[in-house]
Design a protein around this motif. Sequence first.
Motif, PDB file in Angstrom:
ATOM      1  N   PRO A  53       0.801  -1.241   0.000  1.00 32.84           N
ATOM      2  CA  PRO A  53       0.000   0.000   0.000  1.00 32.84           C
ATOM      3  C   PRO A  53       0.824   1.278   0.000  1.00 32.84           C
ATOM      4  N   THR A  54       2.028   1.251   0.562  1.00 25.21           N
ATOM      5  CA  THR A  54       2.865   2.452   0.558  1.00 25.21           C
ATOM      6  C   THR A  54       3.210   2.851  -0.869  1.00 25.21           C
ATOM      7  N   TRP A  55       3.601   1.878  -1.682  1.00 23.04           N
ATOM      8  CA  TRP A  55       3.916   2.166  -3.074  1.00 23.04           C
ATOM      9  C   TRP A  55       2.660   2.493  -3.871  1.00 23.04           C
ATOM     10  N   GLN A  56       1.559   1.877  -3.513  1.00 20.41           N
ATOM     11  CA  GLN A  56       0.304   2.208  -4.178  1.00 20.41           C
ATOM     12  C   GLN A  56      -0.046   3.680  -3.958  1.00 20.41           C
ATOM     13  N   ASP A  57       0.144   4.152  -2.724  1.00 15.66           N
ATOM     14  CA  ASP A  57      -0.142   5.563  -2.417  1.00 15.66           C
ATOM     15  C   ASP A  57       0.807   6.495  -3.170  1.00 15.66           C
ATOM     16  N   LYS A  58       2.089   6.111  -3.258  1.00 18.12           N
ATOM     17  CA  LYS A  58       3.076   6.933  -3.969  1.00 18.12           C
ATOM     18  C   LYS A  58       2.714   7.071  -5.443  1.00 18.12           C
ATOM     19  N   VAL A  59       2.377   5.948  -6.067  1.00 19.05           N
ATOM     20  CA  VAL A  59       2.053   5.970  -7.491  1.00 19.05           C
ATOM     21  C   VAL A  59       0.758   6.727  -7.734  1.00 19.05           C
ATOM     22  N   CYS A  60      -0.211   6.546  -6.853  1.00 16.96           N
ATOM     23  CA  CYS A  60      -1.479   7.253  -6.989  1.00 16.96           C
ATOM     24  C   CYS A  60      -1.254   8.767  -6.931  1.00 16.96           C
ATOM     25  N   ALA A  61      -0.418   9.203  -5.992  1.00 17.64           N
ATOM     26  CA  ALA A  61      -0.123  10.633  -5.865  1.00 17.64           C
ATOM     27  C   ALA A  61       0.571  11.155  -7.111  1.00 17.64           C
ATOM     28  N   GLU A  62       1.493  10.368  -7.658  1.00 12.08           N
ATOM     29  CA  GLU A  62       2.198  10.780  -8.873  1.00 12.08           C
ATOM     30  C   GLU A  62       1.233  10.900 -10.047  1.00 12.08           C
ATOM     31  N   VAL A  63       0.365   9.917 -10.211  1.00 12.32           N
ATOM     32  CA  VAL A  63      -0.590   9.931 -11.332  1.00 12.32           C
ATOM     33  C   VAL A  63      -1.525  11.132 -11.219  1.00 12.32           C
ATOM     34  N   ARG A  64      -1.995  11.394 -10.024  1.00 11.40           N
ATOM     35  CA  ARG A  64      -2.923  12.524  -9.847  1.00 11.40           C
ATOM     36  C   ARG A  64      -2.230  13.859 -10.103  1.00 11.40           C
ATOM     37  N   GLU A  65      -0.962  13.934  -9.744  1.00 14.51           N
ATOM     38  CA  GLU A  65      -0.224  15.181  -9.970  1.00 14.51           C
ATOM     39  C   GLU A  65       0.073  15.374 -11.457  1.00 14.51           C
ATOM     40  N   VAL A  66       0.571  14.320 -12.111  1.00 10.60           N
ATOM     41  CA  VAL A  66       0.978  14.427 -13.514  1.00 10.60           C
ATOM     42  C   VAL A  66      -0.227  14.535 -14.433  1.00 10.60           C
ATOM     43  N   CYS A  67      -1.276  13.780 -14.130  1.00 11.70           N
ATOM     44  CA  CYS A  67      -2.432  13.695 -15.031  1.00 11.70           C
ATOM     45  C   CYS A  67      -3.625  14.475 -14.502  1.00 11.70           C
ATOM     46  N   ARG A  68      -3.359  15.520 -13.740  1.00 11.34           N
ATOM     47  CA  ARG A  68      -4.419  16.294 -13.104  1.00 11.34           C
ATOM     48  C   ARG A  68      -5.435  16.815 -14.125  1.00 11.34           C
ATOM     49  N   SER A  69      -4.938  17.264 -15.271  1.00  9.78           N
ATOM     50  CA  SER A  69      -5.820  17.882 -16.269  1.00  9.78           C
ATOM     51  C   SER A  69      -6.646  16.870 -17.040  1.00  9.78           C
ATOM     52  N   ASN A  70      -6.257  15.583 -16.976  1.00 10.90           N
ATOM     53  CA  ASN A  70      -6.936  14.562 -17.774  1.00 10.90           C
ATOM     54  C   ASN A  70      -7.779  13.603 -16.936  1.00 10.90           C
ATOM     55  N   GLY A  71      -7.884  13.851 -15.655  1.00 16.44           N
ATOM     56  CA  GLY A  71      -8.681  12.966 -14.811  1.00 16.44           C
ATOM     57  C   GLY A  71      -8.091  11.587 -14.637  1.00 16.44           C
ATOM     58  N   GLY A  72      -6.772  11.466 -14.723  1.00 16.21           N
ATOM     59  CA  GLY A  72      -6.117  10.181 -14.501  1.00 16.21           C
ATOM     60  C   GLY A  72      -5.732   9.443 -15.756  1.00 16.21           C
ATOM     61  N   ALA A  73      -6.191   9.901 -16.920  1.00 14.71           N
ATOM     62  CA  ALA A  73      -5.816   9.262 -18.183  1.00 14.71           C
ATOM     63  C   ALA A  73      -4.631  10.026 -18.774  1.00 14.71           C
ATOM     64  N   PRO A  74      -3.435   9.459 -18.752  1.00 15.86           N
ATOM     65  CA  PRO A  74      -2.251  10.200 -19.203  1.00 15.86           C
ATOM     66  C   PRO A  74      -2.234  10.427 -20.701  1.00 15.86           C
ATOM     67  N   SER A  75      -1.758  11.595 -21.103  1.00 16.69           N
ATOM     68  CA  SER A  75      -1.530  11.872 -22.514  1.00 16.69           C
ATOM     69  C   SER A  75      -0.157  11.340 -22.905  1.00 16.69           C
ATOM     70  N   VAL A  76       0.136  11.368 -24.176  1.00 18.83           N
ATOM     71  CA  VAL A  76       1.441  10.889 -24.653  1.00 18.83           C
ATOM     72  C   VAL A  76       2.570  11.700 -24.017  1.00 18.83           C
ATOM     73  N   ASP A  77       2.381  12.999 -23.886  1.00 19.52           N
ATOM     74  CA  ASP A  77       3.410  13.856 -23.299  1.00 19.52           C
ATOM     75  C   ASP A  77       3.599  13.593 -21.806  1.00 19.52           C
ATOM     76  N   GLN A  78       2.565  13.100 -21.146  1.00 14.80           N
ATOM     77  CA  GLN A  78       2.647  12.875 -19.703  1.00 14.80           C
ATOM     78  C   GLN A  78       3.245  11.518 -19.337  1.00 14.80           C
ATOM     79  N   LEU A  79       3.198  10.573 -20.242  1.00 17.84           N
ATOM     80  CA  LEU A  79       3.678   9.219 -19.937  1.00 17.84           C
ATOM     81  C   LEU A  79       5.120   9.181 -19.422  1.00 17.84           C
ATOM     82  N   PRO A  80       6.073   9.901 -20.044  1.00 19.60           N
ATOM     83  CA  PRO A  80       7.452   9.845 -19.539  1.00 19.60           C
ATOM     84  C   PRO A  80       7.612  10.408 -18.131  1.00 19.60           C
TER      85      PRO A  80
END
Length: 223
Positions: A53-80
């Motif tokens: 769960p610790t890593w799950q929380d870390k990844v969730c926070a990263e996804v929400r920060e990076v993909c904030r504008s897309n609601g969790g669905a990353p764009s091609v530019d956000q994937l890296p």
Amino acid sequence: MLLNEMRIKRGINSGFSLNMQLIMDEIKTFFFAGHDSTALLLTWTVMLLASNPTWQDKVCAEVREVCRSNGGAPSVDQLPKLTLLKKVINESLRLYPPASVLPRMAFEDIKLGDLHIPKGLSIWIPVLAIHHSEELWGKDVNEFNPERFSSKSFAPGRFIPFAAGPRNCVGQGFAIMEAKIILAMLISRFSFVISENYRHAPVIVLTIKPKYGVQIRLTPLSY
């Protein structure tokens, strides 16, 4: 595209340069390499995140920060930018590589140090053994530790889930992109834990599969 490449002209009729069985074998390879392996990558990664769960929380926070504008669905530019997620995927591929061995054949005589490899010899590269070598990965080799793939400590030569060199998997970039998108969309919408019905039983049948499946409990998250 495959059929068009194989088609040849024979007067007024069209035939195939390869017979139908070979064409069917190629199509089976597409399915196996493009679906089964990616499905297993996703299955084992979800299991590992649900168990950590610790890593799950870390990844969730990263996804929400990076993909904030897309609601969790990353764009091609956000994937890296999903670097933590990439580490988790790599660690999943290390612990549970879809292909446990890589078969190769020597097309010519090869001298490898003091070892002579004659032409025609079949060689099996033990991916699972290499990925679980304590000598190569350290005392925590059997533990889930994505940080081992940090740029400072990771040596890529010992990590070969897609093989390496000129015969490596041509679809590896697509597979990683596909896995990142699916996992990012999943982890941004749900938290998940292992079900009490889960029985950890990896088995090798060409690929490394969960014998009894992976049962996960999902809880929706507010975005």
